[in-house]
Design a protein around this motif. Structure first.
Motif, PDB file in Angstrom:
ATOM      1  N   PHE A   1      35.125 -30.406  39.073  1.00 29.99           N
ATOM      2  CA  PHE A   1      35.056 -29.364  40.096  1.00 29.99           C
ATOM      3  C   PHE A   1      35.746 -29.798  41.382  1.00 29.99           C
ATOM      4  CE2 PHE A   1      33.070 -26.942  43.552  1.00 29.99           C
ATOM      5  CZ  PHE A   1      33.384 -25.658  43.125  1.00 29.99           C
ATOM      6  N   SER A   2      35.403 -30.987  41.863  1.00 32.56           N
ATOM      7  CA  SER A   2      36.038 -31.484  43.088  1.00 32.56           C
ATOM      8  C   SER A   2      35.745 -32.964  43.303  1.00 32.56           C
ATOM      9  CB  SER A   2      35.530 -30.698  44.299  1.00 32.56           C
ATOM     10  OG  SER A   2      35.983 -31.290  45.496  1.00 32.56           O
ATOM     11  N   GLN A   3      36.716 -33.661  43.871  1.00 35.06           N
ATOM     12  CA  GLN A   3      36.482 -35.004  44.377  1.00 35.06           C
ATOM     13  C   GLN A   3      35.699 -34.875  45.685  1.00 35.06           C
ATOM     14  OE1 GLN A   3      39.650 -37.727  44.577  1.00 35.06           O
ATOM     15  NE2 GLN A   3      40.238 -37.346  42.450  1.00 35.06           N
ATOM     16  N   PRO A   4      35.173 -35.985  46.205  1.00 33.01           N
ATOM     17  CA  PRO A   4      34.623 -35.925  47.566  1.00 33.01           C
ATOM     18  C   PRO A   4      35.759 -35.571  48.532  1.00 33.01           C
ATOM     19  CG  PRO A   4      33.995 -37.976  46.440  1.00 33.01           C
ATOM     20  CD  PRO A   4      35.035 -37.320  45.603  1.00 33.01           C
ATOM     21  N   VAL A   5      35.499 -34.669  49.484  1.00 32.38           N
ATOM     22  CA  VAL A   5      36.541 -34.190  50.392  1.00 32.38           C
ATOM     23  C   VAL A   5      36.044 -34.239  51.844  1.00 32.38           C
ATOM     24  CG1 VAL A   5      37.664 -32.675  48.689  1.00 32.38           C
ATOM     25  CG2 VAL A   5      35.783 -31.781  50.112  1.00 32.38           C
ATOM     26  N   PRO A   6      36.976 -34.258  52.806  1.00 32.67           N
ATOM     27  CA  PRO A   6      36.572 -34.223  54.216  1.00 32.67           C
ATOM     28  C   PRO A   6      35.800 -32.937  54.527  1.00 32.67           C
ATOM     29  CG  PRO A   6      38.902 -34.791  54.020  1.00 32.67           C
ATOM     30  CD  PRO A   6      38.442 -34.376  52.661  1.00 32.67           C
ATOM     31  N   ALA A   7      35.050 -32.979  55.628  1.00 38.91           N
ATOM     32  CA  ALA A   7      34.165 -31.864  55.979  1.00 38.91           C
ATOM     33  C   ALA A   7      34.880 -30.513  56.001  1.00 38.91           C
ATOM     34  CB  ALA A   7      33.510 -32.134  57.332  1.00 38.91           C
ATOM     35  N   HIS A   8      36.084 -30.461  56.576  1.00 35.66           N
ATOM     36  CA  HIS A   8      36.722 -29.143  56.708  1.00 35.66           C
ATOM     37  C   HIS A   8      37.129 -28.568  55.350  1.00 35.66           C
ATOM     38  CE1 HIS A   8      40.087 -32.037  57.318  1.00 35.66           C
ATOM     39  NE2 HIS A   8      40.729 -31.195  56.533  1.00 35.66           N
ATOM     40  N   ASP A   9      37.448 -29.438  54.397  1.00 37.54           N
ATOM     41  CA  ASP A   9      37.772 -28.944  53.046  1.00 37.54           C
ATOM     42  C   ASP A   9      36.516 -28.422  52.347  1.00 37.54           C
ATOM     43  OD1 ASP A   9      40.425 -29.623  53.394  1.00 37.54           O
ATOM     44  OD2 ASP A   9      40.221 -31.575  52.430  1.00 37.54           O
ATOM     45  N   PHE A  10      35.415 -29.128  52.544  1.00 39.60           N
ATOM     46  CA  PHE A  10      34.168 -28.643  51.946  1.00 39.60           C
ATOM     47  C   PHE A  10      33.770 -27.304  52.569  1.00 39.60           C
ATOM     48  CE2 PHE A  10      29.412 -28.646  51.827  1.00 39.60           C
ATOM     49  CZ  PHE A  10      29.301 -28.370  50.473  1.00 39.60           C
ATOM     50  N   GLU A  11      33.958 -27.211  53.869  1.00 39.01           N
ATOM     51  CA  GLU A  11      33.658 -25.956  54.558  1.00 39.01           C
ATOM     52  C   GLU A  11      34.486 -24.807  53.964  1.00 39.01           C
ATOM     53  OE1 GLU A  11      33.937 -26.099  58.836  1.00 39.01           O
ATOM     54  OE2 GLU A  11      34.198 -23.926  58.969  1.00 39.01           O
ATOM     55  N   ARG A  12      35.767 -25.077  53.705  1.00 39.62           N
ATOM     56  CA  ARG A  12      36.622 -24.031  53.144  1.00 39.62           C
ATOM     57  C   ARG A  12      36.110 -23.582  51.765  1.00 39.62           C
ATOM     58  NH1 ARG A  12      41.629 -26.099  51.868  1.00 39.62           N
ATOM     59  NH2 ARG A  12      41.760 -26.814  54.004  1.00 39.62           N
ATOM     60  N   MET A  13      35.704 -24.557  50.943  1.00 38.53           N
ATOM     61  CA  MET A  13      35.164 -24.203  49.618  1.00 38.53           C
ATOM     62  C   MET A  13      33.950 -23.286  49.744  1.00 38.53           C
ATOM     63  SD  MET A  13      35.070 -27.563  47.260  1.00 38.53           S
ATOM     64  CE  MET A  13      36.091 -28.918  47.723  1.00 38.53           C
ATOM     65  N   LEU A  14      33.092 -23.609  50.731  1.00 39.73           N
ATOM     66  CA  LEU A  14      31.899 -22.785  50.931  1.00 39.73           C
ATOM     67  C   LEU A  14      32.288 -21.374  51.372  1.00 39.73           C
ATOM     68  CD1 LEU A  14      29.291 -25.063  52.744  1.00 39.73           C
ATOM     69  CD2 LEU A  14      29.194 -24.222  50.386  1.00 39.73           C
ATOM     70  N   ARG A  15      33.198 -21.314  52.321  1.00 41.82           N
ATOM     71  CA  ARG A  15      33.613 -20.006  52.850  1.00 41.82           C
ATOM     72  C   ARG A  15      34.254 -19.142  51.777  1.00 41.82           C
ATOM     73  NH1 ARG A  15      32.483 -19.527  57.921  1.00 41.82           N
ATOM     74  NH2 ARG A  15      32.784 -21.251  59.384  1.00 41.82           N
ATOM     75  N   GLU A  16      35.069 -19.794  50.947  1.00 43.07           N
ATOM     76  CA  GLU A  16      35.754 -19.039  49.899  1.00 43.07           C
ATOM     77  C   GLU A  16      34.835 -18.743  48.714  1.00 43.07           C
ATOM     78  OE1 GLU A  16      39.123 -21.524  49.083  1.00 43.07           O
ATOM     79  OE2 GLU A  16      40.204 -20.843  50.867  1.00 43.07           O
ATOM     80  N   GLY A  17      33.632 -19.312  48.756  1.00 41.75           N
ATOM     81  CA  GLY A  17      32.696 -19.109  47.657  1.00 41.75           C
ATOM     82  C   GLY A  17      33.242 -19.627  46.336  1.00 41.75           C
ATOM     83  N   ARG A  18      33.933 -20.775  46.441  1.00 44.03           N
ATOM     84  CA  ARG A  18      34.543 -21.319  45.220  1.00 44.03           C
ATOM     85  C   ARG A  18      33.511 -21.563  44.133  1.00 44.03           C
ATOM     86  NH1 ARG A  18      38.087 -26.639  44.978  1.00 44.03           N
ATOM     87  NH2 ARG A  18      37.420 -26.736  42.826  1.00 44.03           N
ATOM     88  N   ARG A  19      33.899 -21.268  42.903  1.00 43.73           N
ATOM     89  CA  ARG A  19      32.982 -21.405  41.777  1.00 43.73           C
ATOM     90  C   ARG A  19      33.605 -22.181  40.635  1.00 43.73           C
ATOM     91  NH1 ARG A  19      29.427 -16.399  39.841  1.00 43.73           N
ATOM     92  NH2 ARG A  19      29.508 -15.087  41.697  1.00 43.73           N
ATOM     93  N   LEU A  20      32.739 -22.775  39.854  1.00 39.01           N
ATOM     94  CA  LEU A  20      33.173 -23.421  38.617  1.00 39.01           C
ATOM     95  C   LEU A  20      33.292 -22.344  37.543  1.00 39.01           C
ATOM     96  CD1 LEU A  20      33.547 -26.146  36.975  1.00 39.01           C
ATOM     97  CD2 LEU A  20      31.112 -25.965  36.477  1.00 39.01           C
ATOM     98  N   ALA A  21      34.435 -22.332  36.849  1.00 44.04           N
ATOM     99  CA  ALA A  21      34.598 -21.369  35.752  1.00 44.04           C
ATOM    100  C   ALA A  21      33.795 -21.858  34.553  1.00 44.04           C
ATOM    101  CB  ALA A  21      36.073 -21.249  35.398  1.00 44.04           C
ATOM    102  N   LEU A  22      32.756 -21.095  34.224  1.00 35.94           N
ATOM    103  CA  LEU A  22      31.916 -21.485  33.088  1.00 35.94           C
ATOM    104  C   LEU A  22      32.392 -20.758  31.841  1.00 35.94           C
ATOM    105  CD1 LEU A  22      28.460 -21.261  34.879  1.00 35.94           C
ATOM    106  CD2 LEU A  22      29.626 -23.346  34.176  1.00 35.94           C
ATOM    107  N   PRO A  23      32.333 -21.434  30.692  1.00 32.83           N
ATOM    108  CA  PRO A  23      32.708 -20.754  29.459  1.00 32.83           C
ATOM    109  C   PRO A  23      31.724 -19.608  29.206  1.00 32.83           C
ATOM    110  CG  PRO A  23      32.065 -23.066  29.048  1.00 32.83           C
ATOM    111  CD  PRO A  23      31.871 -22.807  30.486  1.00 32.83           C
ATOM    112  N   ALA A  24      32.197 -18.527  28.629  1.00 36.04           N
ATOM    113  CA  ALA A  24      31.323 -17.381  28.345  1.00 36.04           C
ATOM    114  C   ALA A  24      30.172 -17.832  27.449  1.00 36.04           C
ATOM    115  CB  ALA A  24      32.130 -16.283  27.668  1.00 36.04           C
ATOM    116  N   ALA A  25      28.969 -17.389  27.793  1.00 35.28           N
ATOM    117  CA  ALA A  25      27.805 -17.751  26.975  1.00 35.28           C
ATOM    118  C   ALA A  25      27.903 -17.018  25.648  1.00 35.28           C
ATOM    119  CB  ALA A  25      26.525 -17.364  27.708  1.00 35.28           C
TER     120      ALA A  25
END
Ligand code: C2E
Ligand code: MG
Ligand code: MG
Ligand code: MG
Length: 285
Positions: free
Chosen positions: A260-284
């Motif tokens: 999903f992601s490596q550890p990232v600086p605060a502003h990159d993590f903030e961007r992920m939160l703002r964009e509502g980034r999600r892990l693509a899960l395989p269809a159940a």
């Protein structure tokens, strides 16, 4: 002096120990400067839900930008800080910085998942609940915003005192996670004595999934036990879709890893939160 008959191997060994001691001293004094000079930084690695794919937490990981040596790994300097006692100051800095950052994010109207902070066994003393309470208060951070990651070495050390401190932290509203689970010595029966809400399966057992039979058996056993104990279970170091699928089918709750992601600086993590980034899960199915 032991005389003149000293083995060459022994001489070599003591020379090597001498080098190590010097190296430790150097790191220790440079770490003191690092604290004073603002060379330390927290990176954030998201934890994602294996049900929703959403970011449901993050782990704060310490980074040291050495002016000459570049980025120094915590695997190098944390053990030195633990040996020299500097881990107390370092650990206080980490808690302070995490609280400051959470407050800044909340002031910027971000909805924050809990942020986990790593604690060394040496930080886990009678004064810890008070230190945590003061840091939270200084930054007006709610205790539910912070999770503390501890390791198994704590559980085998004077259990009664440790349990008392843990209970105090939990009563304050802080959650405890057991890091690197499976690599230490704590027996399963032992575990239930501690008020731990989350288990993190060590990367060592994730790496071989789903091909290594032993790793599969260990992962399965840990997930089943965590479910019995009503603990949340996080898999560390997940790098492949195959690992993710296997863990998800086992009933593992969360994943943390390069997939999903490596550890990232605060502003990159903030961007992920703002964009509502999600892990693509395989269809159940
Ligand atoms: P940890 O707490 O088990 O942290 C997870 C480590 O796994 C991190 O290494 C992270 O970058 C790495 N990791 C995460 N996902 C993957 C993956 O998919 N693949 C691989 N290969 N690695 C992955 P990092 O940041 O180098 O930290 C190493 C250790 O240093 C941590 O292990 C923790 O024990 C210690 N540490 C880091 N920050 C702190 C801190 O603020 N305080 C204390 N006491 N210890 C810290
Ligand atoms: Mg950790
Ligand atoms: Mg870990
Ligand atoms: Mg680990």
């Amino acid at each position: 002096r032991a005389g003149t008959s000293m083995e060459p191997a022994l001489l070599f060994f003591s020379e090597e120990m001498n080098q190590r001691a010097k190296e430790h001293l150097r790191i220790e004094s440079e770490l003191r400067d690092a604290l004073a000079n603002g060379e330390l930084q927290l990176y954030y690695q998201p934890k994602v839900s294996l049900r929703s794919g959403r970011i449901v937490g993050a782990e704060a990981l310490l980074r040291w930008r050495h002016p000459v040596r570049g980025l120094v790994s915590p695997g190098v300097f944390i053990p030195v800080a633990e040996e020299t006692g500097l881990i107390m100051e370092l650990g206080n800095w980490v808690v302070e910085e995490a609280c400051r950052q959470i407050r800044a994010w909340q002031d910027a109207n971000l909805v924050m998942p809990p942020i986990a902070v790593n604690l060394s066994a040496r930080q886990f003393d009678r004064g810890l609940p008070q230190r945590m309470a003061e840091a939270l208060q200084r930054h007006a951070v709610h205790p539910e915003q912070i999770m503390l990651e501890i390791t198994e070495s704590l559980l085998v050390r004077g259990a009664e005192t440790v349990i008392a401190i843990m209970n105090e932290l939990v009563a304050m509203g802080l959650a405890l996670a057991l890091d690197d689970f499976g690599t230490g010595y704590s027996s399963l029966a032992y575990l239930k004595k501690f008020p731990i809400s989350t288990l993190k399966i060590d990367r060592a057992f994730v790496v071989g999934l789903p091909h290594e039979e032993n790793d599969c058996a260990i992962a399965r056993a840990i997930v089943m036990m965590a479910q019995q104990l009503r603990q949340e279970i996080v898999a560390e170091g997940v790098e492949t879709m195959e690992q993710m699928t296997f863990l998800r089918e086992l009933g593992c709750d969360q994943l943390q890893g390069y997939l999903f992601s490596q550890p990232v600086p605060a502003h990159d993590f903030e961007r992920m939160l703002r964009e509502g980034r999600r892990l693509a899960l395989p269809a159940a199915n």
